[in-house]
Motif scaffolding. Structure first.
Motif, PDB file in Angstrom:
ATOM      1  N   GLU A 246       9.953   7.312  66.764  1.00  0.00           N
ATOM      2  CA  GLU A 246       8.593   7.829  66.914  1.00  0.00           C
ATOM      3  C   GLU A 246       8.554   9.340  66.690  1.00  0.00           C
ATOM      4  O   GLU A 246       7.635   9.857  66.051  1.00  0.00           O
ATOM      5  N   ALA A 247       9.554  10.029  67.215  1.00  0.00           N
ATOM      6  CA  ALA A 247       9.596  11.479  67.035  1.00  0.00           C
ATOM      7  C   ALA A 247       9.794  11.835  65.561  1.00  0.00           C
ATOM      8  O   ALA A 247       9.125  12.745  65.025  1.00  0.00           O
ATOM      9  N   ARG A 248      10.691  11.122  64.885  1.00  0.00           N
ATOM     10  CA  ARG A 248      10.934  11.397  63.469  1.00  0.00           C
ATOM     11  C   ARG A 248       9.697  11.046  62.632  1.00  0.00           C
ATOM     12  O   ARG A 248       9.389  11.720  61.644  1.00  0.00           O
ATOM     13  N   ARG A 249       9.007   9.975  63.022  1.00  0.00           N
ATOM     14  CA  ARG A 249       7.809   9.583  62.280  1.00  0.00           C
ATOM     15  C   ARG A 249       6.715  10.649  62.389  1.00  0.00           C
ATOM     16  O   ARG A 249       6.053  10.993  61.412  1.00  0.00           O
ATOM     17  N   ASP A 250       6.541  11.179  63.595  1.00  0.00           N
ATOM     18  CA  ASP A 250       5.543  12.238  63.780  1.00  0.00           C
ATOM     19  C   ASP A 250       5.895  13.470  62.951  1.00  0.00           C
ATOM     20  O   ASP A 250       5.022  14.109  62.343  1.00  0.00           O
ATOM     21  N   GLU A 251       7.185  13.804  62.933  1.00  0.00           N
ATOM     22  CA  GLU A 251       7.620  14.978  62.167  1.00  0.00           C
ATOM     23  C   GLU A 251       7.384  14.774  60.678  1.00  0.00           C
ATOM     24  O   GLU A 251       6.881  15.665  59.986  1.00  0.00           O
ATOM     25  N   SER A 253       5.266  12.720  59.248  1.00  0.00           N
ATOM     26  CA  SER A 253       3.832  12.621  58.940  1.00  0.00           C
ATOM     27  C   SER A 253       3.226  13.990  58.686  1.00  0.00           C
ATOM     28  O   SER A 253       2.333  14.149  57.841  1.00  0.00           O
ATOM     29  N   SER A 254       3.701  14.970  59.415  1.00  0.00           N
ATOM     30  CA  SER A 254       3.158  16.320  59.264  1.00  0.00           C
ATOM     31  C   SER A 254       3.647  17.010  57.989  1.00  0.00           C
ATOM     32  O   SER A 254       3.104  18.046  57.600  1.00  0.00           O
ATOM     33  N   LEU A 272       7.149   5.428  56.523  1.00  0.00           N
ATOM     34  CA  LEU A 272       6.325   5.626  57.717  1.00  0.00           C
ATOM     35  C   LEU A 272       5.712   4.312  58.197  1.00  0.00           C
ATOM     36  O   LEU A 272       5.656   4.032  59.399  1.00  0.00           O
ATOM     37  N   GLN A 276       6.113   2.376  61.723  1.00  0.00           N
ATOM     38  CA  GLN A 276       4.932   2.031  62.513  1.00  0.00           C
ATOM     39  C   GLN A 276       4.909   0.543  62.837  1.00  0.00           C
ATOM     40  O   GLN A 276       4.563   0.145  63.957  1.00  0.00           O
ATOM     41  N   SER A 279       7.056  -0.161  65.660  1.00  0.00           N
ATOM     42  CA  SER A 279       6.406   0.251  66.898  1.00  0.00           C
ATOM     43  C   SER A 279       5.431  -0.823  67.376  1.00  0.00           C
ATOM     44  O   SER A 279       5.355  -1.127  68.570  1.00  0.00           O
TER      45      SER A 279
END
Length: 451
Positions: A246-251, A253-254, A272, A276, A279
């Motif tokens: 989840e942390a890597r996905r958020d990073e 995505s930005s 991504l 997801q 998740s």
């Protein structure tokens, strides 16, 4: 409200051709290892597919910064290799823990039964003393019954049938000899059956057996506790990996907007989506476990023991108390007409399609039938149906189409649409209820999309 059955896994080749990422790994993939020959072959095939997939992603990411490309590859490896392997360990650990607990329960049951036998025998000893031999007494009674009937009736016949004192004495002597024969027969039969133990001896034997059973029960209970701790450790490790994902996905995505190449963006977006979907899989597994625990607090969760067999869906009918209308739909999609909440069978493809569209703010009627019927049922509720993919649209597969069940069809949700004519879908019940999956398909006008 009934849903599609399992999609046939024989379509592995089709899935690979459609760039299905599920189950693939990258450079950090370990050499194939397995316990059986078939497992070894499967592991080798997965490793080969991992290498091929890594090469494809690197080609798509050519020209992107090395740092961003590495982040894409690392997230894909985490999602499709490390988390998948951790999930397999969790499944095995849960099964081992369940088996150990079953064995511990059985050992405890045997110990309880022996202790109950001891209590019963102690009560009997209070009444008869330790020397009473149940087997001997039972066989003696059987011998008497077989030879001449009851004692009382026999004595009466001797007394009333005697014509003289000598006759009476002779008859009683004969009876005494018969009694000795009965005792000898009883003792012989009991010994031959190895059952000639008085109650005191039986009590000692049971106490000895209880000591052995208690040791076994303690050992099984300790093994069950160890297995449960191992399973919890594996679950914690899996959860840690998913938190990392989840942390890597958020990073990532930005950073995706910094990619100039369309192919690089598509590759990053594919990774991504895969993360997801995992998740969502985690979320639905938790919901399923919570539901199972509400029914049976002893159930430790997991997938249902038996798949749900589809049956014809009921005709649409209004609910007595309709749920509030969903959030405003996007892009002219969805409807509140006929939407009374998720009435589809949990774990099936229709359940996921309704739930995923709800997450996207798109209302879906509650009784569209099986996945292959949605395209036909939807217009009666005012939904638009065409051959054009759109994010959030439900793809209603015809029976047998692209691996859909030959009777019930299938339904998925469009997650992304690309400029080259391909689009990404997420789907549930891929290989079994609650199993999440995603594919990239090419639109040639052959699909029905429910908007």
């Amino acid at each position: 409200m009934t849903n599609v059955r399992v999609i046939k896994p024989a379509l592995a080749a089709l899935v690979a051709a459609a760039a299905c990422v599920g189950g693939l790994a990258f450079s950090s993939a370990q050499p194939a290892q397995a316990d059986t020959y078939s497992d070894l072959i499967n592991a080798q095939n997965q490793h080969a597919a991992s290498v091929q997939r890594e090469a494809e992603l690197k080609q798509q990411l050519a020209g992107a910064s090395q740092d961003l490309a590495n982040k894409v590859l690392e997230l894909d490896d985490l999602t499709n290799n490390k988390i998948v392997a951790a999930q397999a360990k969790v499944t095995q650990a849960n099964e081992d823990a369940a088996t150990a607990q079953d064995e511990a329960d059985a050992a405890s049951g045997r110990l309880s039964a022996a202790q109950k036998d001891k209590e019963t025998l102690e009560e009997q000893i209070k009444q008869t003393g330790k020397d009473y031999d149940d087997a001997h007494a039972a066989v003696a009674q059987l011998a008497r019954d077989e030879m001449h009937g009851s004692n009382a009736s026999d004595v009466m016949s001797v007394v009333t049938g005697a014509t003289s004192t000598q006759d009476f004495v002779n008859s009683m002597q004969s009876r005494d000899a018969l009694s000795r024969n009965e005792a000898n027969a009883a003792s012989s039969a009991a010994n031959s059956l190895s059952t000639s133990k008085n109650r005191g001896e039986r009590l000692a034997a049971i106490e000895k057996q209880i000591a052995v059973l208690k040791t076994q029960a303690d050992e099984k209970a300790a093994s069950a506790q160890t297995a449960a701790e191992t399973a919890q450790s594996e679950r914690d490790a899996l959860d840690k990996l998913r938190q990392e994902g989840e942390a890597r996905r958020d990073e990532l995505s930005s950073m995706i907007d910094s990619l100039d190449s369309q192919s690089a963006k598509q590759a990053a977006q594919t990774v991504l989506i895969a993360s997801q979907v995992d998740s969502y899989n985690r979320q639905f597994q938790k919901e399923q476990q919570d539901a199972a625990n509400r029914v049976d607090t002893g159930n430790q969760g997991g997938t249902p023991s038996t798949p749900v067999t589809p049956a014809p869906a009921p005709a649409p009918a209004p609910a007595p108390a309709p749920a509030p209308a969903p959030a405003p739909s996007v892009g002219g999609q969805g409807t509140s007409n006929g939407d009374y909440g998720n009435a589809y069978t949990a774990g099936q493809c229709t359940y996921w399609a309704y739930e995923r569209r709800r997450q996207m703010g798109i209302g879906t009627p509650s009784y569209l039938g099986n996945g292959g019927d949605w395209w036909r049922s939807a217009p009666s509720y005012g939904l638009r149906v065409d051959h054009n993919p759109q994010v959030g649209a439900a793809l209603s597969f015809l029976p047998g189409q692209d691996g859909a069940d030959g009777t019930w069809g299938h339904v998925a949700v469009v997650e992304a649409v690309y400029g080259d004519g391909t689009f990404q879908i997420s789907e549930m019940n891929w290989g079994g209820p609650w199993n999440m999956h995603y594919r990239t398909l090419t639109n040639l006008g052959q699909y029905w999309f429910v908007h």
